[in-house]
Scaffold this motif. Structure first.
Motif, PDB file in Angstrom:
ATOM      1  N   ARG A 172      -6.977  -0.445  -7.904  1.00  0.00           N
ATOM      2  CA  ARG A 172      -6.267  -1.032  -7.049  1.00  0.00           C
ATOM      3  C   ARG A 172      -4.995  -1.717  -7.750  1.00  0.00           C
ATOM      4  O   ARG A 172      -4.040  -2.659  -7.055  1.00  0.00           O
ATOM      5  CB  ARG A 172      -7.005  -2.444  -6.329  1.00  0.00           C
ATOM      6  N   GLU A 173      -5.376  -2.112  -8.785  1.00  0.00           N
ATOM      7  CA  GLU A 173      -3.960  -3.595  -9.347  1.00  0.00           C
ATOM      8  C   GLU A 173      -3.611  -2.878 -10.095  1.00  0.00           C
ATOM      9  O   GLU A 173      -2.045  -3.914 -10.234  1.00  0.00           O
ATOM     10  CB  GLU A 173      -5.098  -4.490 -10.230  1.00  0.00           C
ATOM     11  N   MET A 220      -6.715  -3.547   0.259  1.00  0.00           N
ATOM     12  CA  MET A 220      -6.483  -3.467  -0.805  1.00  0.00           C
ATOM     13  C   MET A 220      -7.642  -2.495  -0.844  1.00  0.00           C
ATOM     14  O   MET A 220      -7.684  -1.536  -2.915  1.00  0.00           O
ATOM     15  CB  MET A 220      -6.607  -4.647  -1.723  1.00  0.00           C
ATOM     16  N   GLN A 221      -8.978  -2.841  -1.024  1.00  0.00           N
ATOM     17  CA  GLN A 221     -10.255  -0.813  -1.521  1.00  0.00           C
ATOM     18  C   GLN A 221     -10.048  -0.477  -1.052  1.00  0.00           C
ATOM     19  O   GLN A 221      -9.953   0.250  -1.976  1.00  0.00           O
ATOM     20  CB  GLN A 221     -11.580  -2.611  -0.586  1.00  0.00           C
ATOM     21  N   ASP A 272      -2.567  -9.158  -0.494  1.00  0.00           N
ATOM     22  CA  ASP A 272      -2.996  -8.402  -1.456  1.00  0.00           C
ATOM     23  C   ASP A 272      -4.454  -8.952  -1.981  1.00  0.00           C
ATOM     24  O   ASP A 272      -5.544  -8.609  -2.355  1.00  0.00           O
ATOM     25  CB  ASP A 272      -2.658  -9.153  -3.239  1.00  0.00           C
ATOM     26  N   SER A 306     -11.384  -0.730  -8.668  1.00  0.00           N
ATOM     27  CA  SER A 306     -10.896  -1.986  -9.686  1.00  0.00           C
ATOM     28  C   SER A 306      -9.664  -2.172 -10.252  1.00  0.00           C
ATOM     29  O   SER A 306      -8.458  -2.676  -9.893  1.00  0.00           O
ATOM     30  CB  SER A 306     -12.431  -2.911  -9.470  1.00  0.00           C
ATOM     31  N   THR A 362       0.484  -1.192   0.644  1.00  0.00           N
ATOM     32  CA  THR A 362      -0.132  -0.116  -0.321  1.00  0.00           C
ATOM     33  C   THR A 362       0.360   1.619   0.041  1.00  0.00           C
ATOM     34  O   THR A 362       0.319   2.119   0.030  1.00  0.00           O
ATOM     35  CB  THR A 362      -1.235   0.048   1.263  1.00  0.00           C
ATOM     36  N   LEU A 398      -6.640   0.989  -1.327  1.00  0.00           N
ATOM     37  CA  LEU A 398      -5.877   1.705  -2.106  1.00  0.00           C
ATOM     38  C   LEU A 398      -6.420   2.163  -3.211  1.00  0.00           C
ATOM     39  O   LEU A 398      -6.264   2.845  -3.254  1.00  0.00           O
ATOM     40  CB  LEU A 398      -5.228  -0.013  -1.843  1.00  0.00           C
ATOM     41  N   GLY A 399      -7.035   0.863  -3.738  1.00  0.00           N
ATOM     42  CA  GLY A 399      -7.631   0.978  -4.794  1.00  0.00           C
ATOM     43  C   GLY A 399      -8.639   2.520  -5.234  1.00  0.00           C
ATOM     44  O   GLY A 399      -8.493   3.181  -6.156  1.00  0.00           O
ATOM     45  N   ARG A 400      -9.306   3.071  -4.326  1.00  0.00           N
ATOM     46  CA  ARG A 400     -10.329   3.705  -3.656  1.00  0.00           C
ATOM     47  C   ARG A 400      -9.213   5.030  -3.901  1.00  0.00           C
ATOM     48  O   ARG A 400      -9.811   6.323  -3.867  1.00  0.00           O
ATOM     49  CB  ARG A 400     -10.984   3.555  -2.841  1.00  0.00           C
ATOM     50  N   HIS A 422      -7.775   7.459   3.993  1.00  0.00           N
ATOM     51  CA  HIS A 422      -7.309   6.620   3.029  1.00  0.00           C
ATOM     52  C   HIS A 422      -6.108   6.947   2.649  1.00  0.00           C
ATOM     53  O   HIS A 422      -5.106   7.553   3.998  1.00  0.00           O
ATOM     54  CB  HIS A 422      -7.851   6.636   1.390  1.00  0.00           C
TER      55      HIS A 422
END
Length: 555
Positions: free
Chosen positions: A232-233, A174-175, A169, A229, A133, A177-179, A199
């Protein structure tokens, strides 16, 4: 090495004592052979007679005398052996033994110090394993230095070592991080947003968002869930690549990068929980599934599946350790965690016991925080707020060698103050410079010998009996102690013992230089001292290599 030889002789004599009826059958041999606190008491001392006296119902001094009588004939090893105090045995090692140490080093070369402690057992060392992260901070760097050095030492001590990074992961972080990246992308595109407090707020998130928009210009036209998504990836890939690069530049290379996600993709979480269920160790309460951790020493039972049906991090850890022991068949496992995870140890030990394994097959090392001192200020390390000093910044400022060495100048479970200004000094105060300079100084000695047409002889061709000054014996004794240091560091999982040893050896070498000349008009003495110097140089180089620190020929 002499300590091990003494211990072996004592065990042999203890067996003879049982055969002769001096000691009863079934006694437990628990004793130490170590340097006494007072130098006048000899080179080594043992408490074997005191340890056995109670079991044998014999006077400890009489028992000690019985051992001494059988040890005394070994004149090649001992100048004198005496019984002291209530029943200690003091050993004064023969000068001839110390003087042959360079021959042993010459014979083994870079393998001098290897010990068969591990006997080929498979051991996994998992360390750093920071969530992808954000970049690694200096606390992670300390864990990397400890884990990598310990792995090198364990390998040198006869273990089959696998170094592993566990990638978290999966899950809520992880959610988030993506947001975080998605929201920064919207902000960069001119949209006003309310950025949530929980965040990730570091500048690196903005950098990732910019890169993502360059690669995916239509990102913000996608449905929000799909865009997050994708963010995040992309973020995980970018951050993980940065982590790998930082660790490689820090001298750390892993054998395995293990993804938490694969535990779910391969149904290993289900498999591990099924085993616990079959043992009757899972139960349902308030809609959640609980593990009976309290039956195995934990303070309370633990949730593995939430009422929502979502697995906890603990469920992943159960499956991960099931994989370590049962799928991959490691004999021992070492987990290196931050000190804030200390409360997690009992529940994981409970799982190991629930699996029917000896809990001692899992060793957990806790890494205390690093306080970075720079201009008298302590810098905070909050990943979300982004106010932290990265490992990359520290490597760039003081170098890999100084960073690794200083991280290993304290026990892992002791807090460490890292003084940046000290780490950059080229003086005795800087521990890594002090040890590296000892190696470079010896390299310079051999260059000078070559200029003077003095060829260092093989140890068997040198008059090593000329090595008889107190400073000679100090160095020889330290060289002999190197394999014992490796064994102790591996057996206790304490890599800092090697750092301490190298500082002692460097101190003895620099002290030698102030009192004696390695090269003089006495050619025979010069050659004997060059043999000694070669042994010291080899051991310093081997030790620094195990620390992941370079051994320079010039400074």
């Amino acid at each position: 090495m002499i300590a091990k030889i003494i211990a072996q002789e004592l065990k042999k004599i203890a067996k003879e004592a049982q055969d002769a009826g001096v000691l009863p059958e079934g006694i437990k041999l628990r004793f130490q052979v170590e340097p006494p606190k007072i130098e006048a008491h000899g080179d080594y001392a043992t408490n074997i007679a005191l340890s056995l006296a109670g079991q044998a119902k014999r006077n400890p001094r009489e028992l000690a005398s019985w051992f001494v009588e059988r040890l005394s004939p070994k004149k090649d090893l001992f100048a004198k052996i005496e019984v002291a105090g209530p029943g200690f045995i003091n050993f004064f090692i023969a000068p001839e033994y110390w003087q042959q140490v360079p021959k042993v080093i010459e014979k083994h070369g870079e393998n001098y110090g290897r010990v068969p402690l591990g006997e080929g057992r498979k051991i996994q060392v998992e360390f750093v394993s920071a969530n992808p992260t954000g970049p690694l901070h200096i606390g992670h760097g300390r864990g990397a230095a400890v884990g990598d050095t310990l792995s090198r030492i364990l390998s040198f001590a006869g273990f089959q070592v696998v170094k592993e990074y566990y990638i978290n992961d999966v899950g809520r972080q992880m959610q988030i991080l993506g947001r975080s990246v998605y929201l920064r992308a919207k902000e960069i595109s001119g949209e006003k947003i309310e950025f949530p407090e929980d965040h990730y707020r570091g500048e690196y998130i903005k950098d990732i968002a910019r890169k993502l928009l360059e690669k995916e210009p239509g990102l913000l036209n996608l449905p929000e869930e799909k865009a997050i998504s994708l963010a995040r990836e992309f973020a995980v890939r970018e951050i993980l690549n940065g982590i790998k690069k930082d660790l490689e530049d820090f001298g750390v290379r892993y054998d395995e990068w293990f993804s938490e996600k694969t535990l779910y993709d391969s149904s290993q979480v289900d498999k591990a929980l099924k085993l616990l269920k079959e043992k009757g160790l899972l139960y349902e309460k308030e809609g959640a599934v609980w593990f009976k951790a309290s039956e195995f020493g934990d303070e309370k039972d633990r949730v593995v599946i939430r009422a929502t049906g979502e697995p906890t991090y603990f469920a992943s850890d159960i499956a991960y350790h099931f994989n370590k022991f049962f799928t991959r068949g490691f004999d021992e496992v070492v987990d290196i965690w931050g000190a804030d995870h200390h409360g997690y140890i009992p529940r994981l030990k409970a799982v190991i016991k629930a699996f029917g394994l000896d809990e001692n097959r899992l060793k957990v090392i806790l890494i205390q925080m690093v306080n970075l001192l720079e201009g008298g200020k302590l810098k905070s390390m909050s990943t979300r707020a982004g106010e932290f000093v990265t490992l990359r910044e520290l490597i760039d400022e003081v170098g890999k060698d100084a960073t690794r060495f200083i991280f290993l100048t304290r026990r892992a479970d002791s807090p460490l103050d890292f003084d940046v200004e000290l780490a950059k000094k080229q003086s005795r105060e800087n521990p890594v410079y002090y040890v590296q300079y000892a190696h470079a100084r010896l390299a310079s000695l051999f260059r000078k010998a070559h200029e003077e047409n003095i060829t260092p002889p093989k140890p068997e061709d040198a008059e090593l009996s000329l090595l008889k000054e107190p400073e000679d014996f100090t160095l020889l004794k330290l060289l002999d102690y190197f394999p014992d240091t490796i064994e102790a560091a591996a057996a206790k999982f304490e890599p800092h013992l090697l750092t301490f040893y190298l500082l002692d050896l460097a101190t003895a070498l620099h002290d030698y230089y102030t009192k004696h000349r390695f090269l003089s008009e006495d050619l025979a003495l010069s050659k004997a001292r060059l043999v000694l110097a070669k042994g010291v140089k080899q051991v310093i180089k081997t030790g620094l290599n195990l620390l992941g620190v370079s051994a320079p020929e010039k400074m």
